[in-house]
Enzyme design. Structure first.
Site, PDB file in Angstrom:
ATOM      1  N   LYS A 155     120.340  -7.376 -81.275  1.00 49.34           N
ATOM      2  CA  LYS A 155     119.267  -8.311 -80.895  1.00 49.34           C
ATOM      3  C   LYS A 155     118.199  -8.390 -81.981  1.00 49.34           C
ATOM      4  CE  LYS A 155     120.512  -9.413 -76.579  1.00 49.34           C
ATOM      5  NZ  LYS A 155     120.346 -10.003 -75.294  1.00 49.34           N
ATOM      6  N   LYS A 160     131.117 -10.891 -78.278  1.00 47.16           N
ATOM      7  CA  LYS A 160     131.208 -10.927 -76.818  1.00 47.16           C
ATOM      8  C   LYS A 160     130.616 -12.224 -76.256  1.00 47.16           C
ATOM      9  CE  LYS A 160     127.163  -8.842 -74.671  1.00 47.16           C
ATOM     10  NZ  LYS A 160     126.853  -9.177 -73.313  1.00 47.16           N
ATOM     11  N   LYS A 175     125.378 -14.936 -72.258  1.00 44.35           N
ATOM     12  CA  LYS A 175     124.756 -16.082 -71.596  1.00 44.35           C
ATOM     13  C   LYS A 175     123.626 -16.697 -72.415  1.00 44.35           C
ATOM     14  CE  LYS A 175     122.866 -13.223 -68.100  1.00 44.35           C
ATOM     15  NZ  LYS A 175     122.042 -12.205 -68.736  1.00 44.35           N
TER      16      LYS A 175
HETATM   17  P1  ATP Z   1     122.150 -11.852 -72.795  1.00 46.53           P
HETATM   18  O1  ATP Z   1     122.979 -12.873 -73.504  1.00 46.53           O
HETATM   19  O2  ATP Z   1     120.849 -12.376 -72.312  1.00 46.53           O
HETATM   20  O3  ATP Z   1     122.013 -10.572 -73.557  1.00 46.53           O
HETATM   21  P2  ATP Z   1     124.414 -11.075 -71.241  1.00 46.53           P
HETATM   22  O4  ATP Z   1     125.263 -12.254 -70.975  1.00 46.53           O
HETATM   23  O5  ATP Z   1     124.840 -10.147 -72.311  1.00 46.53           O
HETATM   24  O6  ATP Z   1     122.926 -11.507 -71.484  1.00 46.53           O
HETATM   25  P3  ATP Z   1     123.416  -9.157 -69.311  1.00 46.53           P
HETATM   26  O7  ATP Z   1     122.390  -9.626 -68.357  1.00 46.53           O
HETATM   27  O8  ATP Z   1     122.920  -8.380 -70.479  1.00 46.53           O
HETATM   28  O9  ATP Z   1     124.303 -10.351 -69.853  1.00 46.53           O
HETATM   29  O10 ATP Z   1     124.529  -8.314 -68.569  1.00 46.53           O
HETATM   30  C1  ATP Z   1     124.800  -8.364 -67.194  1.00 46.53           C
HETATM   31  C2  ATP Z   1     126.092  -7.640 -66.905  1.00 46.53           C
HETATM   32  O11 ATP Z   1     127.211  -8.380 -67.396  1.00 46.53           O
HETATM   33  C3  ATP Z   1     126.201  -6.255 -67.548  1.00 46.53           C
HETATM   34  O12 ATP Z   1     126.850  -5.389 -66.652  1.00 46.53           O
HETATM   35  C4  ATP Z   1     127.057  -6.496 -68.749  1.00 46.53           C
HETATM   36  O13 ATP Z   1     127.749  -5.340 -69.153  1.00 46.53           O
HETATM   37  C5  ATP Z   1     127.998  -7.558 -68.233  1.00 46.53           C
HETATM   38  N1  ATP Z   1     128.490  -8.390 -69.328  1.00 46.53           N
HETATM   39  C6  ATP Z   1     127.747  -9.158 -70.156  1.00 46.53           C
HETATM   40  N2  ATP Z   1     128.521  -9.812 -71.024  1.00 46.53           N
HETATM   41  C7  ATP Z   1     129.800  -9.450 -70.751  1.00 46.53           C
HETATM   42  C8  ATP Z   1     131.070  -9.789 -71.317  1.00 46.53           C
HETATM   43  N3  ATP Z   1     131.161 -10.635 -72.322  1.00 46.53           N
HETATM   44  N4  ATP Z   1     132.177  -9.245 -70.786  1.00 46.53           N
HETATM   45  C9  ATP Z   1     132.095  -8.391 -69.743  1.00 46.53           C
HETATM   46  N5  ATP Z   1     130.931  -8.025 -69.170  1.00 46.53           N
HETATM   47  C10 ATP Z   1     129.793  -8.538 -69.659  1.00 46.53           C
END
Ligand code: ATP
Ligand code: LTN
Length: 333
Positions: free
Chosen positions: A114, A196, A199
């Site tokens: 980040k 990965k 969102k």
């Molecule tokens: P951001 O993009 O804002 O960092 P994010 O999409 O990575 O958000 P988080 O809110 O950080 O999502 O994560 C919420 C949950 O979803 C956590 O348990 C995280 O491990 C899971 N998660 C996030 N991205 C993935 C992915 N690509 N595959 C599987 N699990 C995921």
């Protein structure tokens, strides 16, 4: 005393939920609502580590609550609440900051990533993000934390902080375990399968939002990056794109990689992508309908939030008091 084991997890309202969040986390929350005492938070304070538009953050917080319910979390069986509604999280986070070393925080992969993607705003909150997460988990004497693979390191530091604290003051915190599923814990970006799915990605073609229309979903899958081999087989290293689509399909339809390889033997990537898109769209359809209904009923969502906040506060109060007492803060009386 605890009657059942405790589960805690959370998601940031930093964008629309993606298929990654759903398959990596939420899908594993649903089957546990009877067996465990489950607490799921919308971690809005965590989302502040990246600059947010205030009106959008409010909207996304409500939408995420509606999605939790639409995905199948029953608000009567689970505590669903907004992190900032329970002041204990920020309070405990401050204290745990004083039991966490800057050296261990600077090793966190998410911080490093980040810091790169938000080079103009590497704030202290981004650095201490895992401490707030540790507070979230430890406040509730959590036994199990179902998360995606990217959160493994944060769970490890949470355990280290808990053990360090317990070593000084006695058994104050339950030391939690991570629950990371075998399939679906690492859903990758559709256009850049080495990253990965996230969102907050700027390019919407990289992710499937749980609220994308069926047409958009199929289109995004059709455009997904693959390879030139033309054989559907699982090989993360040499075929990251196809392997990612296979893990999505496996999670959604409940088939093994071997069964998928057999199903698509002799078929082209076009057919496979079409089928994955359709299967995902079918899975998301009822969630989207329920989400739409819930978003139209503001009063209902407000009540759930209020009730969840009260229950969360009650559950965390004892841990916070105990911590205050152990470390030598004078009780207010
Ligand atoms: P951001 O993009 O804002 O960092 P994010 O999409 O990575 O958000 P988080 O809110 O950080 O999502 O994560 C919420 C949950 O979803 C956590 O348990 C995280 O491990 C899971 N998660 C996030 N991205 C993935 C992915 N690509 N595959 C599987 N699990 C995921
Ligand atoms: N850090 C997590 C979100 C999160 C969380 C938590 C997950 C905040 N607090 C407590 C599990 C338990 C993330 O970025 N995915």
């Amino acid at each position: 005393m605890k009657d059942k084991k405790i589960i805690f997890s959370g998601i940031q309202p930093s964008g629309n939920l993606t298929l990654g969040n759903y398959l990596g986390a939420i899908i594993n929350w649903i089957p546990r609502q009877d067996e465990y005492n489950c607490i799921y938070s919308i971690v809005d304070l965590h989302a502040l580590t990246v600059r947010q538009n205030p009106a959008e953050l409010r909207q996304k917080t409500r939408s995420l609550l509606a999605l939790y319910i639409a995905c199948g979390l029953d608000p009567d069986k689970n505590v669903l609440f907004v992190q900032s509604h329970n002041g204990a999280h920020a309070e405990l986070a401050w204290i745990l900051n004083c039991y966490t070393y800057t050296g261990e925080l600077s090793r966190m992969t998410q911080f490093k990533e980040k810091s790169q993607s938000h080079a103009d705003n590497i704030n202290a909150g981004l650095f201490t993000y895992p401490v707030l997460m540790a507070a979230d988990i430890l406040l509730y004497q959590t036994d199990l934390v179902p998360v995606g693979h990217d959160q493994k390191q944060h769970l490890e530091i949470t355990r280290d902080i808990a053990q360090r604290f317990n070593n000084i003051y006695g058994e104050v915190f339950t030391v939690p375990e991570a629950y990371i599923p075998e399939v679906g814990a690492r859903i990758m970006s559709l256009q850049q399968p080495e990253n990965k799915m996230s969102k907050s990605d700027e390019n919407p073609n990289n992710y499937i939002s749980l609220l994308d229309s069926p047409n958009t979903i199929v289109k995004k899958f059709k455009r997904a990056v693959t390879d030139s081999e033309r054989i559907i087989r699982y090989d993360e290293k040499d075929k990251p794109g196809i392997s990612n689509l296979m893990s999505i399909y496996a999670s959604v339809v409940g088939k093994s990689y071997k069964e998928i390889e057999e199903e698509f033997q002799g078929k082209g990537y076009g057919d496979f992508k079409q089928r994955v898109g359709e299967a995902v769209a079918e899975t998301l359809k009822p969630i989207q309908e329920k989400h739409r209904e819930l978003m139209a009923d503001k009063g209902y969502l407000d009540n759930i939030m209020k009730d969840g906040a009260e229950r969360a506060e009650n559950l965390s109060y004892r841990t916070l008091r105990k911590v205050y007492k152990k470390i030598g803060l004078v009780p207010r009386g």
